[in-house]
Design an enzyme around this catalytic site. Structure first.
Site, short mmCIF file in Angstrom:
data_model
loop_
_atom_site.label_atom_id
_atom_site.label_comp_id
_atom_site.label_asym_id
_atom_site.label_seq_id
_atom_site.Cartn_x
_atom_site.Cartn_y
_atom_site.Cartn_z
CB ALA A 61 -1.71 -21.25 -4.44
N GLY A 102 -5.03 -16.16 -6.09
CA GLY A 102 -5.74 -15.98 -4.73
C GLY A 102 -5.60 -14.91 -4.02
CD GLU A 105 -9.73 -16.58 -6.67
OE1 GLU A 105 -10.77 -17.07 -6.97
OE2 GLU A 105 -8.80 -17.27 -6.38
CD GLU A 125 -6.00 -18.13 -10.44
OE1 GLU A 125 -6.10 -17.81 -9.34
OE2 GLU A 125 -6.19 -17.42 -11.25
#
Length: 694
Positions: A61, A102, A105, A125
Site C-alpha cells: 500500500a 499488497g 498479494e 500487515e
C-alpha cells in the site's frame, strides 16, 4: 501515471514506477488495470510481464494515501488482482528486491512468478494490527502450503526469495537479468494454449489441517494476548481451508474491516506513522545537505560509551574510543568483545564478523587521536563540571566542521555548547541503556545547533538503526522530564497507602515492561537521588516524597547493591518484596501523620499514566516536542510503554481528554494534590473535543 507500459517482441511489460517502493496508490492501481486491458486488446501481445522499477517489485500500500479516500477508491487492490488473474493472456510477475503486503498479494494474483534471489517476501500487515485484505490469507497457503504460509502471515516476518525456491510459489528462480529471463519465460507460456493456472484454484493439501490450525491457535494465544490480528489471520485462513477460496475471501474481508477499528490496530498504525514522522523536523527541509560522517569518536568506554561504539561499528563505521586510564580502556574493550561473543553463541554473528567489528575500534588515551573524527560523542559522568572539561578539550582538538555530541540525559545543552567556540556544531545525542540494544535516540537541539547538524544526526540515526526523536532543551528533555513526574506520583502513593509491589504489578498489568520501582532498582536509585538533590537547590518549590531519599541513605541503590525497593539474590535478577522496606514505608507514613488507605489498581494506573500525559502536554505547549507522536515514540521505544496502546498521548486521546481532565482535577484535590498543575493544552483540547493527535 505511476506505471510504464512497453512491448518487447510480443510481450507487454507493465512496470510499476512509484518510488521509493512502488506503493500501490490509486494512480498505480489504475495504471496496472489500464495496462492489462491494453494488452488484451492488442493482438500482437501474447503474454504480459508485471514488474517494478528501481528498488522494489512493490512494497504494498502507498502509505501517503493511508486514511484518505484514495485508499478505498476503485480500482481497489482486490479489483486490480481480479483483472490480473482474469487476464486471457498469461501474466508473469517478475519479482525482485521487495514484494511485501499488497505487492505480494498482487504477485500471487499473476498466473506465473519468476524471482531474483535476495527479494524480501512478506505479508507484514499483522504488524499494523490488521491482516492482508486482498486475498493474501487465501492465496499464500495455496502457493506455499498451510504451515509455511500461516507462519508467515501470523508473524509478518519477511522470508528471502531463495528460501522459497522449489516451492509452488515461484515457477523459476533467475540468477541473471530478471527482465530478460521473465520475457523468455513469458514467450514460452504465451505460446501455450490456456487457461493459465490460478493460485485460487489450487487445493491446500495438508494431512491434518484442523489439527495444525488448532495448534497454531494455541501458540498465538500464548504470545499475542494483547493483539487480535494474529487470531483473525487464523480465522481467515481456516475459513478458506474448510469452506473454499470464495468463503475465505469473504471472511478475510470481514476480519480486515473489524480489525481496522480496533484500538490495537490504531495504536500500531500510529506507531508506524509516528516513527516516520519523527524524522521530519518542521524547519529543517528534507533536502538539507548533510555533513559526511566517515569516522566517529566516543569518549568513555564504560557501559554507555561501549554500547554507543558498538552501534557505529555494527554499521561499518570506524570508532576511536577514548578513556583516561589504560585499565578502564581494556575493561571497556573486554566488555564489548563479551557482548559480541554472546551474540556469536546465539548464532546471530560469526566469529569472522566479531573480529571485523572489533578491528574497527581504535582504543586511545589521548584527545589528539580524535582530531580526524567527523562526529564525537561524549559518554562521561553526568555532571556539568565534567562536561565542561571534555568540551573545552574537544574544542581544541576537533577538526573544523566536526559534530560534537553530548549523551547527557538531563543537563542544559546550551550551557555545554557554550564551553566551545562552535556552539552551532554541538548537539545532544541521548542514547538509552543498553545503547547497543535500545532503539530510542533523543536528539537534543540547542539554541545554536545548525540545521545541517540536525539533518546529519537524523541520517546517522537511520544508519545505526535508531528511532531518532528531536527534543528542545529543558531539564530531562522529553523522556526523563516526563518520567520524573511519573516517579513522583509513584512515591506519593507509597506515602498514601500503596507498596512497591502493588504499584509495579498494576502498571505492568496495564502493559508496561517494568514498573517504576523495579525500573529504579535496575537503573540505580542513586541516579534519581542525585537529580532530587539538584532539584532541592534549583527548584525548592517542587516537592518530593522523602521516602526514596531514606532508601538511598540506607545504601539500597538497587540490583547493583543487592537491595533497593526489593531484595535481590546473587545471580538472580528477580525482585523479591522486602519486608524491612515495606515496614519503613508504613513507618514513614505514620511520621507524616498520613492515615494509609487502600489504593486501587485503577487509581495507580491513572495517576502514573496521566502524570506522563500532563507533562507531555506541557512539553508540547513549550515547543520542546514538535508533535504529540514524537512523545509517543519516545515512550514506545525507550520507556517500555505498551505498543498496543500507542504511547501516552494516543492513549489519552482514546480515553478522551475530557475524562483525563476530570481525573487530574480529582487527584489535584487529594493529599499531595499540589503535584498536579493541569496543562493548559489538556483543558483547551478537552473543551474543543479534540485530541493530541487530531
Amino acid at each position: 501515471m505511476a506505471v510504464d507500459y512497453t512491448t518487447h517482441d510480443g510481450i507487454a511489460v507493465i512496470t510499476l514506477n512509484n518510488p521509493p517502493v512502488n506503493g500501490l496508490g490509486l494512480s498505480t492501481r489504475m495504471g496496472i488495470v489500464e495496462g492489462i486491458d491494453r494488452a488484451q486488446h492488442d493482438p500482437a501481445v501474447k503474454a504480459i510481464v508485471l514488474t517494478g522499477a528501481g528498488k522494489a517489485f512493490s512494497g504494498g500500500a502507498d502509505i501517503t494515501e493511508f486514511n484518505t479516500p484514495k485508499a478505498f477508491q476503485e480500482p481497489t487492490l482486490a479489483t486490480v488482482i481480479k483483472a490480473v488473474e482474469g487476464s486471457a493472456k498469461p501474466v508473469v510477475a517478475a519479482i525482485h528486491s521487495v514484494a511485501m503486503g499488497g505487492g505480494l498479494e498482487l504477485a500471487l494474483g499473476a498466473h506465473y512468478r519468476v524471482a531474483a534471489p535476495g527479494a524480501q517476501i512478506a505479508l507484514p500487515e499483522v504488524k499494523l494490527g490488521i491482516l492482508p485484505g486482498a486475498g493474501g490469507t487465501q492465496r499464500l497457503p495455496r502457493a506455499l502450503g498451510l504451515e509455511a504460509a500461516l507462519n508467515m502471515i501470523v508473524s509478518g516476518t519477511p522470508v528471502m526469495s531463495e528460501k522459497l525456491a522449489g516451492t509452488p510459489m515461484f515457477d523459476q528462480m533467475v540468477e541473471g537479468n530478471l527482465l530478460e529471463d521473465a520475457l523468455a519465460f513469458a514467450r514460452k507460456v504465451g505460446a501455450q494454449s490456456g487457461p493459465h493456472p490460478k493460485i485460487r484454484d489450487r487445493n491446500i493439501g495438508h494431512p491434518n489441517a484442523a489439527g495444525f490450525i488448532q495448534f497454531a491457535r494455541n501458540s498465538v494465544a500464548g504470545v499475542a494476548k494483547q493483539y487480535p490480528a494474529p487470531h483473525k489471520c487464523i480465522d481467515a485462513i481456516e475459513a478458506g481451508v474448510l469452506k473454499g477460496f470464495d468463503h475465505g475471501v469473504k471472511v478475510e474481508r470481514e476480519c480486515f474491516l473489524a480489525l481496522v477499528q480496533t484500538p490495537e490496530s490504531k495504536a500500531l498504525r500510529h506507531a508506524f506513522f509516528g516513527e516516520r514522522a519523527a524524522s521530519k523536523i518542521p524547519d529543517v527541509p528534507s533536502d538539507t545537505p548533510a555533513r559526511n560522517i566517515d569516522k566517529v569518536g566516543v569518549i568513555g568506554a564504560g557501559t554507555m560509551g561501549g554500547g554507543i561504539a558498538m552501534n557505529f561499528v555494527n554499521a561499518g563505521l570506524p570508532v576511536t574510543l577514548l578513556e583516561m586510564k589504560q585499565d578502564a580502556l581494556e575493561r571497556g574493550l573486554a566488555t564489548i568483545r563479551k557482548n559480541y561473543e554472546a551474540t556469536v553463541k546465539k548464532g546471530k554473528l560469526t566469529m569472522e564478523a566479531l573480529e571485523q567489528r572489533m578491528s574497527l575500534i581504535t582504543p586511545t588515551l589521548t584527545y589528539e587521536a580524535l582530531g580526524d573524527a567527523d562526529l564525537i560523542i561524549e559518554a562521561v559522568y553526568e555532571e556539568l563540571g565534567v562536561k565542561e572539561q571534555v568540551f573545552t578539550r574537544l574544542d581544541e582538538v576537533a577538526k573544523p566542521g566536526a559534530i560534537l555530541a553530548s549523551n547527557t540525559s538531563t543537563l542544559d545543552l546550551n550551557k555545554i555548547a557554550a564551553f566551545t567556540k562552535r556552539p552551532q556544531d554541538v548537539v545532544g545525542m541521548h542514547f538509552f541503556s543498553p545503547a547497543n540494544v535500545m532503539k530510542l535516540l533523543e536528539v537534543v537541539r540547542g539554541k545554536d545547533t545548525a540545521k545541517d547538524v540536525l539533518a546529519t544526526v537524523m541520517q546517522v540515526a537511520k544508519k545505526i538503526r535508531k528511532t531518532a526523536v528531536v527534543s528542545g532543551v529543558c531539564d530531562g528533555f522529553i523522556g526523563n522530564r516526563m518520567v520524573e513526574q511519573y516517579v513522583r506520583q509513584a512515591l506519593f502513593m507509597l506515602e498514601e497507602g500503596a507498596l512497591p509491589a502493588q504499584v509495579d504489578k498494576a502498571i505492568e498489568k496495564f502493559g508496561f515492561a517494568m514498573g517504576p520501582f523495579r525500573m529504579s532498582d535496575l537503573a540505580g536509585n542513586d541516579i534519581g537521588w542525585a537529580i532530587r538533590k539538584r532539584r532541592y537547590q534549583e527548584e525548592p518549590h517542587m516537592r518530593y516524597s522523602k521516602i526514596a531519599d531514606r532508601l538511598c541513605e540506607a545504601g539500597r541503590f538497587g540490583q547493583k547493591t543487592g537491595g533497593g525497593w526489593y531484595d535481590y539474590k546473587a545471580g538472580d535478577r528477580n525482585a523479591y518484596p522486602s519486608k524491612p522496606i515495606d515496614e519503613m514505608i508504613v513507618a514513614h507514613s505514620k511520621e507524616l501523620g498520613i492515615e494509609r488507605r487502600k489504593i486501587s489498581d485503577d487509581e495507580i494506573v491513572e495517576r502514573l499514566v496521566f502524570a506522563l500525559v500532563n507533562e507531555g502536554a506541557k512539553i508540547l505547549e513549550e515547543g520542546i516536542a514538535s508533535k504529540a507522536s514524537d512523545i509517543d515514540m519516545v515512550y514506545l521505544t525507550g520507556y517500555g510503554f505498551p505498543l498496543w496502546r500507542g504511547g501516552p498521548m494516543l492513549y489519552a486521546d482514546s480515553v478522551g481528554l475530557y475524562n483525563v481532565e476530570r481525573a487530574i482535577r480529582r487527584y489535584a484535590a487529594q493529599p499531595n494534590g499540589d503535584a498536579w498543575q493541569i496543562a493548559a493544552g489538556i483543558v483547551e483540547r478537552a473543551a474543543q473535543g479534540r485530541g493530541f493527535n487530531s
